[in-house]
Design a protein around this motif. Structure first.
Motif, PDB file in Angstrom:
ATOM      1  N   UNK A  22       0.806  -1.214   0.000  1.00 35.61           N
ATOM      2  CA  UNK A  22       0.000   0.000   0.000  1.00 35.61           C
ATOM      3  C   UNK A  22       0.843   1.270   0.000  1.00 35.61           C
ATOM      4  N   UNK A  23       0.136   2.376  -0.088  1.00 36.21           N
ATOM      5  CA  UNK A  23       0.759   3.695  -0.076  1.00 36.21           C
ATOM      6  C   UNK A  23      -0.005   4.590   0.886  1.00 36.21           C
ATOM      7  N   UNK A  24       0.707   5.528   1.489  1.00 38.45           N
ATOM      8  CA  UNK A  24       0.065   6.461   2.412  1.00 38.45           C
ATOM      9  C   UNK A  24       0.793   6.517   3.729  1.00 38.45           C
ATOM     10  N   UNK A  25       0.069   6.834   4.773  1.00 35.89           N
ATOM     11  CA  UNK A  25       0.661   6.958   6.106  1.00 35.89           C
ATOM     12  C   UNK A  25       1.218   5.604   6.547  1.00 35.89           C
ATOM     13  N   UNK A  26       2.444   5.573   7.083  1.00 36.24           N
ATOM     14  CA  UNK A  26       3.030   4.290   7.473  1.00 36.24           C
ATOM     15  C   UNK A  26       2.471   3.754   8.790  1.00 36.24           C
ATOM     16  N   UNK A  27       2.223   2.448   8.792  1.00 33.74           N
ATOM     17  CA  UNK A  27       1.931   1.733  10.024  1.00 33.74           C
ATOM     18  C   UNK A  27       2.807   0.496  10.061  1.00 33.74           C
ATOM     19  N   UNK A  28       3.505   0.324  11.154  1.00 32.91           N
ATOM     20  CA  UNK A  28       4.334  -0.856  11.383  1.00 32.91           C
ATOM     21  C   UNK A  28       3.513  -1.895  12.121  1.00 32.91           C
ATOM     22  N   UNK A  29       3.466  -3.114  11.595  1.00 35.05           N
ATOM     23  CA  UNK A  29       2.726  -4.201  12.230  1.00 35.05           C
ATOM     24  C   UNK A  29       3.673  -5.358  12.514  1.00 35.05           C
ATOM     25  N   UNK A  30       3.690  -5.814  13.763  1.00 35.65           N
ATOM     26  CA  UNK A  30       4.590  -6.864  14.212  1.00 35.65           C
ATOM     27  C   UNK A  30       3.811  -8.149  14.470  1.00 35.65           C
ATOM     28  N   UNK A  31       4.298  -9.252  13.922  1.00 32.30           N
ATOM     29  CA  UNK A  31       3.582 -10.532  14.011  1.00 32.30           C
ATOM     30  C   UNK A  31       3.800 -11.222  15.362  1.00 32.30           C
ATOM     31  N   UNK A  32       3.115 -12.333  15.546  1.00 28.14           N
ATOM     32  CA  UNK A  32       3.188 -13.106  16.784  1.00 28.14           C
ATOM     33  C   UNK A  32       4.322 -14.121  16.798  1.00 28.14           C
ATOM     34  N   UNK A  33       4.518 -14.732  17.960  1.00 28.42           N
ATOM     35  CA  UNK A  33       5.585 -15.700  18.161  1.00 28.42           C
ATOM     36  C   UNK A  33       5.425 -16.897  17.226  1.00 28.42           C
ATOM     37  N   UNK A  52      -6.049  -0.556   1.954  1.00 31.73           N
ATOM     38  CA  UNK A  52      -7.181   0.075   1.240  1.00 31.73           C
ATOM     39  C   UNK A  52      -7.689   1.304   1.976  1.00 31.73           C
ATOM     40  N   UNK A  53      -7.411   1.379   3.268  1.00 28.90           N
ATOM     41  CA  UNK A  53      -7.836   2.541   4.057  1.00 28.90           C
ATOM     42  C   UNK A  53      -6.873   3.715   3.902  1.00 28.90           C
ATOM     43  N   UNK A  54      -5.831   3.548   3.066  1.00 30.27           N
ATOM     44  CA  UNK A  54      -4.917   4.645   2.790  1.00 30.27           C
ATOM     45  C   UNK A  54      -3.605   4.578   3.537  1.00 30.27           C
ATOM     46  N   UNK A  55      -3.146   3.374   3.841  1.00 30.41           N
ATOM     47  CA  UNK A  55      -1.937   3.186   4.631  1.00 30.41           C
ATOM     48  C   UNK A  55      -0.861   2.417   3.869  1.00 30.41           C
ATOM     49  N   UNK A  56       0.391   2.736   4.178  1.00 28.62           N
ATOM     50  CA  UNK A  56       1.494   1.861   3.804  1.00 28.62           C
ATOM     51  C   UNK A  56       1.739   0.944   5.000  1.00 28.62           C
ATOM     52  N   UNK A  57       1.482  -0.335   4.808  1.00 26.87           N
ATOM     53  CA  UNK A  57       1.607  -1.317   5.883  1.00 26.87           C
ATOM     54  C   UNK A  57       3.008  -1.927   5.805  1.00 26.87           C
ATOM     55  N   UNK A  58       3.815  -1.681   6.830  1.00 30.45           N
ATOM     56  CA  UNK A  58       5.199  -2.156   6.885  1.00 30.45           C
ATOM     57  C   UNK A  58       5.265  -3.287   7.904  1.00 30.45           C
ATOM     58  N   UNK A  59       5.718  -4.448   7.440  1.00 31.00           N
ATOM     59  CA  UNK A  59       5.609  -5.660   8.251  1.00 31.00           C
ATOM     60  C   UNK A  59       6.954  -6.377   8.334  1.00 31.00           C
ATOM     61  N   UNK A  60       7.706  -6.180   9.402  1.00 31.89           N
ATOM     62  CA  UNK A  60       8.968  -6.904   9.545  1.00 31.89           C
ATOM     63  C   UNK A  60       8.747  -8.359   9.936  1.00 31.89           C
ATOM     64  N   UNK A  61       9.684  -9.210   9.538  1.00 28.44           N
ATOM     65  CA  UNK A  61       9.824 -10.532  10.135  1.00 28.44           C
ATOM     66  C   UNK A  61      10.776 -10.366  11.316  1.00 28.44           C
ATOM     67  N   UNK A  62      10.306 -10.625  12.514  1.00 23.81           N
ATOM     68  CA  UNK A  62      11.158 -10.513  13.694  1.00 23.81           C
ATOM     69  C   UNK A  62      12.337 -11.480  13.581  1.00 23.81           C
ATOM     70  N   UNK A  63      13.452 -11.144  14.213  1.00 17.59           N
ATOM     71  CA  UNK A  63      14.596 -12.067  14.132  1.00 17.59           C
ATOM     72  C   UNK A  63      14.173 -13.446  14.636  1.00 17.59           C
ATOM     73  N   UNK A  64      14.692 -14.480  14.001  1.00 14.13           N
ATOM     74  CA  UNK A  64      14.362 -15.885  14.238  1.00 14.13           C
ATOM     75  C   UNK A  64      13.096 -16.304  13.493  1.00 14.13           C
ATOM     76  N   UNK A  65      12.420 -15.391  12.831  1.00 13.13           N
ATOM     77  CA  UNK A  65      11.142 -15.680  12.186  1.00 13.13           C
ATOM     78  C   UNK A  65      11.185 -15.375  10.687  1.00 13.13           C
ATOM     79  N   UNK A  66      10.357 -16.079   9.933  1.00 13.47           N
ATOM     80  CA  UNK A  66      10.159 -15.766   8.522  1.00 13.47           C
ATOM     81  C   UNK A  66      11.463 -15.737   7.747  1.00 13.47           C
ATOM     82  N   UNK A  67      11.661 -14.652   6.993  1.00 16.44           N
ATOM     83  CA  UNK A  67      12.842 -14.508   6.141  1.00 16.44           C
ATOM     84  C   UNK A  67      14.018 -13.861   6.857  1.00 16.44           C
ATOM     85  N   UNK A  68      13.878 -13.550   8.144  1.00 16.39           N
ATOM     86  CA  UNK A  68      14.966 -12.942   8.901  1.00 16.39           C
ATOM     87  C   UNK A  68      15.919 -14.013   9.431  1.00 16.39           C
TER      88      UNK A  68
END
Length: 250
Positions: A22-33, A52-68
């Motif tokens: 998305x594009x717009x105001x940034x929101x950082x979202x952190x996933x669960x364990x 769709x509400x007008x946000x850039x959703x930035x989603x890190x993979x926490x260390x030890x998780x996902x692609x990190x």
């Protein structure tokens, strides 16, 4: 849908991944364990709804998780290392005005970040109650058993489902154990640092991290959204994205 990760190096040189939609105001979202950005936010449409509400959703993979990366050295897991990683990502992206949220471990990390001085304009705490912050060590002991019983648990054991999730997500057990040791309790008096508008969103059958209404009552400016599901299933519900989008755009 799948989003290709982008990467940055944390202050200790560990390579960490993040995804954006998305594009717009940034929101950082952190996933669960034991989860990932893709499973927690992308797979079930939550990120797309917020975008769709007008946000850039930035989603890190926490260390030890996902692609990190999941390093094994104890030096990579000082207290509140996930807060350090979040601060490093904020600096990497040059963010100054943003919103922040997370689910379960992501919510706990978001609270720890605010206590440490990170100042989002708005805060979202998913799958979290007061006891999940103040009494993390008790919850942490359960996940230590999950790791210890990884090869021995039987169907029906209380650790069975978490172990199956770890296996599905290909979590490195050594790194996960080190990461668990980096978590700290957040006593109720520390919540005075949370002065920004806050949404507590929790499944109606979710008591895994204690009482969500108690957490709302302990915060200066919080509201509760109750959605369908348990701790594990509520992240799959469309109501999660709807509740977050409604809060952000109110």
């Amino acid at each position: 849908m799948s989003i290709e990760p982008q990467f940055f190096d944390a202050r200790d040189g560990v390579r960490l991944a993040w995804r954006a939609m998305g594009e717009g105001r940034p929101i950082l979202l952190l996933h669960g364990l034991f989860s990932s950005a893709e499973v927690n936010w992308i797979k079930f449409g939550t990120a797309a709804r917020i975008a769709r509400a007008g946000y850039q959703v930035i989603m890190p993979d926490l260390r030890v998780h996902g692609s990190s990366a999941a390093p094994h050295g104890a030096e990579h897991y000082p207290s509140d290392i996930l807060v350090d990683d979040l601060q490093d990502l904020v600096a990497h992206l040059n963010l100054t005005d943003f919103d922040l949220g997370g689910f379960s471990l992501g919510a706990r990390t978001s609270v720890r970040a605010v206590v440490a001085g990170v100042r989002p304009a708005r805060l979202i705490l998913g799958g979290m109650g007061l006891a999940g912050l103040a009494g993390w060590q008790r919850r942490g002991q359960f996940f230590k058993r999950v790791i210890a019983e990884y090869d021995s648990a039987k169907r029906g054991d209380d650790t069975w489902l978490s172990i199956q999730f770890m296996k599905t997500m290909k979590i490195d057990r050594v790194a996960a154990g080190l990461l668990l040791d980096s978590f700290a309790d957040t006593p109720p008096e520390a919540l005075a640092a949370i002065t920004m508008p806050t949404l507590v969103v929790c499944g109606e059958q979710d008591q895994d991290n204690g009482s969500a209404p108690e957490l709302v009552a302990a915060l200066a400016d919080a509201q509760l959204a109750t959605i369908p599901g348990t701790h594990m299933s509520s992240v799959t519900e469309p109501e999660l994205g709807e509740a977050i989008a409604a809060f952000l755009t109110a």
